[in-house]
Design a protein around this motif. Structure first.
Motif, PDB file in Angstrom:
ATOM      1  N   SER A   9       0.670  -1.356   0.023  1.00  0.00           N
ATOM      2  CA  SER A   9       0.076  -0.119   0.013  1.00  0.00           C
ATOM      3  C   SER A   9       0.815   1.181   0.103  1.00  0.00           C
ATOM      4  CB  SER A   9      -1.183   0.193   0.826  1.00  0.00           C
ATOM      5  OG  SER A   9       0.142   0.763   2.044  1.00  0.00           O
ATOM      6  N   LEU A  10       2.524   1.531   0.473  1.00  0.00           N
ATOM      7  CA  LEU A  10       3.212   2.331   0.169  1.00  0.00           C
ATOM      8  C   LEU A  10       2.782   3.394  -0.304  1.00  0.00           C
ATOM      9  CD1 LEU A  10       6.389   1.235   1.734  1.00  0.00           C
ATOM     10  CD2 LEU A  10       4.577   2.563   2.893  1.00  0.00           C
ATOM     11  N   PRO A  11       3.275   2.715  -1.867  1.00  0.00           N
ATOM     12  CA  PRO A  11       3.019   3.933  -3.292  1.00  0.00           C
ATOM     13  C   PRO A  11       1.943   4.704  -3.360  1.00  0.00           C
ATOM     14  CG  PRO A  11       3.830   1.704  -4.567  1.00  0.00           C
ATOM     15  CD  PRO A  11       2.926   1.287  -2.758  1.00  0.00           C
ATOM     16  N   SER A  12       0.171   4.337  -2.854  1.00  0.00           N
ATOM     17  CA  SER A  12      -0.324   4.977  -2.874  1.00  0.00           C
ATOM     18  C   SER A  12      -1.249   5.425  -1.548  1.00  0.00           C
ATOM     19  CB  SER A  12      -2.274   4.399  -2.803  1.00  0.00           C
ATOM     20  OG  SER A  12      -2.011   3.024  -2.026  1.00  0.00           O
ATOM     21  N   LEU A  13       0.001   5.355  -1.008  1.00  0.00           N
ATOM     22  CA  LEU A  13      -0.335   6.455   0.161  1.00  0.00           C
ATOM     23  C   LEU A  13       0.771   8.349   0.277  1.00  0.00           C
ATOM     24  CD1 LEU A  13       0.783   4.016   3.104  1.00  0.00           C
ATOM     25  CD2 LEU A  13      -1.253   4.846   2.864  1.00  0.00           C
ATOM     26  N   PRO A  14      -0.385   9.221   0.766  1.00  0.00           N
ATOM     27  CA  PRO A  14      -0.254  10.145   0.812  1.00  0.00           C
ATOM     28  C   PRO A  14       1.660   9.734   1.359  1.00  0.00           C
ATOM     29  CG  PRO A  14      -1.339  10.484   2.126  1.00  0.00           C
ATOM     30  CD  PRO A  14      -1.627   8.877   1.808  1.00  0.00           C
ATOM     31  N   LEU A  15       2.655  11.022   1.085  1.00  0.00           N
ATOM     32  CA  LEU A  15       4.383  10.839   1.430  1.00  0.00           C
ATOM     33  C   LEU A  15       4.384  11.220   2.738  1.00  0.00           C
ATOM     34  CD1 LEU A  15       6.689  10.771   0.174  1.00  0.00           C
ATOM     35  CD2 LEU A  15       6.992  13.440   0.369  1.00  0.00           C
ATOM     36  N   PHE A  16       3.522  11.313   3.387  1.00  0.00           N
ATOM     37  CA  PHE A  16       3.637  11.863   5.203  1.00  0.00           C
ATOM     38  C   PHE A  16       3.565  10.250   5.778  1.00  0.00           C
ATOM     39  CE2 PHE A  16      -0.465  12.727   5.430  1.00  0.00           C
ATOM     40  CZ  PHE A  16      -0.935  13.164   6.161  1.00  0.00           C
ATOM     41  N   LYS A  17       2.636   9.768   5.704  1.00  0.00           N
ATOM     42  CA  LYS A  17       1.860   8.261   5.418  1.00  0.00           C
ATOM     43  C   LYS A  17       2.977   7.258   5.195  1.00  0.00           C
ATOM     44  CE  LYS A  17      -2.502   8.983   6.884  1.00  0.00           C
ATOM     45  NZ  LYS A  17      -4.096   8.378   6.549  1.00  0.00           N
ATOM     46  N   ALA A  18       4.105   7.343   4.179  1.00  0.00           N
ATOM     47  CA  ALA A  18       4.767   6.470   4.221  1.00  0.00           C
ATOM     48  C   ALA A  18       5.788   6.106   4.792  1.00  0.00           C
ATOM     49  CB  ALA A  18       4.359   6.340   2.298  1.00  0.00           C
ATOM     50  N   ARG A  19       5.791   7.173   4.280  1.00  0.00           N
ATOM     51  CA  ARG A  19       7.295   7.535   5.385  1.00  0.00           C
ATOM     52  C   ARG A  19       7.296   7.263   6.472  1.00  0.00           C
ATOM     53  NH1 ARG A  19       8.790  13.616   3.874  1.00  0.00           N
ATOM     54  NH2 ARG A  19       9.980  13.363   2.139  1.00  0.00           N
ATOM     55  N   ASP A  20       6.115   7.366   7.690  1.00  0.00           N
ATOM     56  CA  ASP A  20       6.144   7.693   9.051  1.00  0.00           C
ATOM     57  C   ASP A  20       6.067   5.656   8.869  1.00  0.00           C
ATOM     58  OD1 ASP A  20       5.439   9.719   9.939  1.00  0.00           O
ATOM     59  OD2 ASP A  20       3.955   9.675  10.192  1.00  0.00           O
ATOM     60  N   PHE A  21       4.834   4.857   7.842  1.00  0.00           N
ATOM     61  CA  PHE A  21       4.994   3.599   8.050  1.00  0.00           C
ATOM     62  C   PHE A  21       6.788   2.671   7.647  1.00  0.00           C
ATOM     63  CE2 PHE A  21       0.200   3.309   6.906  1.00  0.00           C
ATOM     64  CZ  PHE A  21       0.161   2.837   8.224  1.00  0.00           C
ATOM     65  N   ALA A  22       7.217   3.632   6.587  1.00  0.00           N
ATOM     66  CA  ALA A  22       8.705   2.984   6.912  1.00  0.00           C
ATOM     67  C   ALA A  22       9.081   2.903   7.430  1.00  0.00           C
ATOM     68  CB  ALA A  22       9.156   3.232   4.609  1.00  0.00           C
ATOM     69  N   ILE A  23       9.449   3.557   8.464  1.00  0.00           N
ATOM     70  CA  ILE A  23      10.049   4.343  10.149  1.00  0.00           C
ATOM     71  C   ILE A  23      10.223   3.791  10.722  1.00  0.00           C
ATOM     72  CG2 ILE A  23      10.797   5.538  11.085  1.00  0.00           C
ATOM     73  CD1 ILE A  23      11.007   8.221   9.321  1.00  0.00           C
ATOM     74  N   ALA A  24       8.903   3.112  10.776  1.00  0.00           N
ATOM     75  CA  ALA A  24       8.379   2.288  11.483  1.00  0.00           C
ATOM     76  C   ALA A  24       8.904   0.764  11.888  1.00  0.00           C
ATOM     77  CB  ALA A  24       6.963   2.435  12.016  1.00  0.00           C
ATOM     78  N   ILE A  25       8.743   0.472  10.415  1.00  0.00           N
ATOM     79  CA  ILE A  25       9.114  -1.212   9.984  1.00  0.00           C
ATOM     80  C   ILE A  25      10.632  -0.891   9.933  1.00  0.00           C
ATOM     81  CG2 ILE A  25       9.791  -2.459   8.215  1.00  0.00           C
ATOM     82  CD1 ILE A  25       7.199  -1.696   6.872  1.00  0.00           C
ATOM     83  N   LEU A  26      11.090   0.166   9.301  1.00  0.00           N
ATOM     84  CA  LEU A  26      12.877   0.322  10.349  1.00  0.00           C
ATOM     85  C   LEU A  26      13.132   0.354  11.594  1.00  0.00           C
ATOM     86  CD1 LEU A  26      14.127   2.479   7.246  1.00  0.00           C
ATOM     87  CD2 LEU A  26      13.959   0.405   7.059  1.00  0.00           C
ATOM     88  N   ARG A  27      12.444   0.526  12.261  1.00  0.00           N
ATOM     89  CA  ARG A  27      12.693   0.303  14.038  1.00  0.00           C
ATOM     90  C   ARG A  27      12.768  -0.939  14.407  1.00  0.00           C
ATOM     91  NH1 ARG A  27      15.038   5.330  14.624  1.00  0.00           N
ATOM     92  NH2 ARG A  27      13.690   7.278  13.691  1.00  0.00           N
ATOM     93  N   GLU A  28      12.066  -1.878  13.985  1.00  0.00           N
ATOM     94  CA  GLU A  28      12.123  -2.713  14.243  1.00  0.00           C
ATOM     95  C   GLU A  28      12.776  -3.942  14.099  1.00  0.00           C
ATOM     96  OE1 GLU A  28       8.432  -4.670  12.927  1.00  0.00           O
ATOM     97  OE2 GLU A  28       6.958  -2.995  13.535  1.00  0.00           O
TER      98      GLU A  28
END
Length: 92
Positions: A9-28
Motif C-alpha cells: 500500500s505504500l505507493p498509494s499513500l500520502p508521502l507523510f504516511k508512507a514515511r511513517d510506516f516505512a520508518i516504523a518498519i525500519l525501527r523494528e
C-alpha cells in the motif's frame, strides 16, 4: 495488517504516511547496542540510520516503496550482488 500489506500500500499513500510506516518498519530491525563497538555492529547501525535518512529525504511514496522492497529482498538473501543498492547499504 501485516508487513507485506503495508509494503503493497505504500505507493498509494500520502508521502507523510508512507514515511511513517516505512520508518516504523525500519525501527523494528534489531540493531546492536551502542556499547557494542565492533566493526560489524557499527556498520549495521550506520546502514539502518542511512536507510532512515534516505526515507526521510525521499520525495515520493514510490521511492519509499522501492527502497523498502529492496530492503525486504536483501534481508531474504535475494539481493543482486554488487548492485549499487547493495553497495550503498552493505550490512543490512
Amino acid at each position: 495488517m501485516d508487513k507485506y500489506d503495508i509494503l503493497r500500500s505504500l505507493p498509494s499513500l500520502p508521502l507523510f504516511k508512507a514515511r511513517d510506516f516505512a520508518i516504523a518498519i525500519l525501527r523494528e530491525i534489531p540493531v546492536p547496542p551502542m556499547t557494542n563497538s565492533s566493526i560489524p555492529a557499527m556498520r549495521k547501525r550506520a546502514s539502518v540510520n542511512k536507510l532512515i535518512r534516505d526515507i526521510e529525504n525521499a520525495n515520493s511514496p514510490f521511492s519509499i516503496s522501492q527502497t523498502m522492497w529492496n530492503l525486504d529482498q536483501a534481508k531474504a538473501g535475494l539481493n543482486v550482488a554488487n548492485s549499487a543498492w547493495d553497495k550503498h547499504y552493505k550490512s543490512i
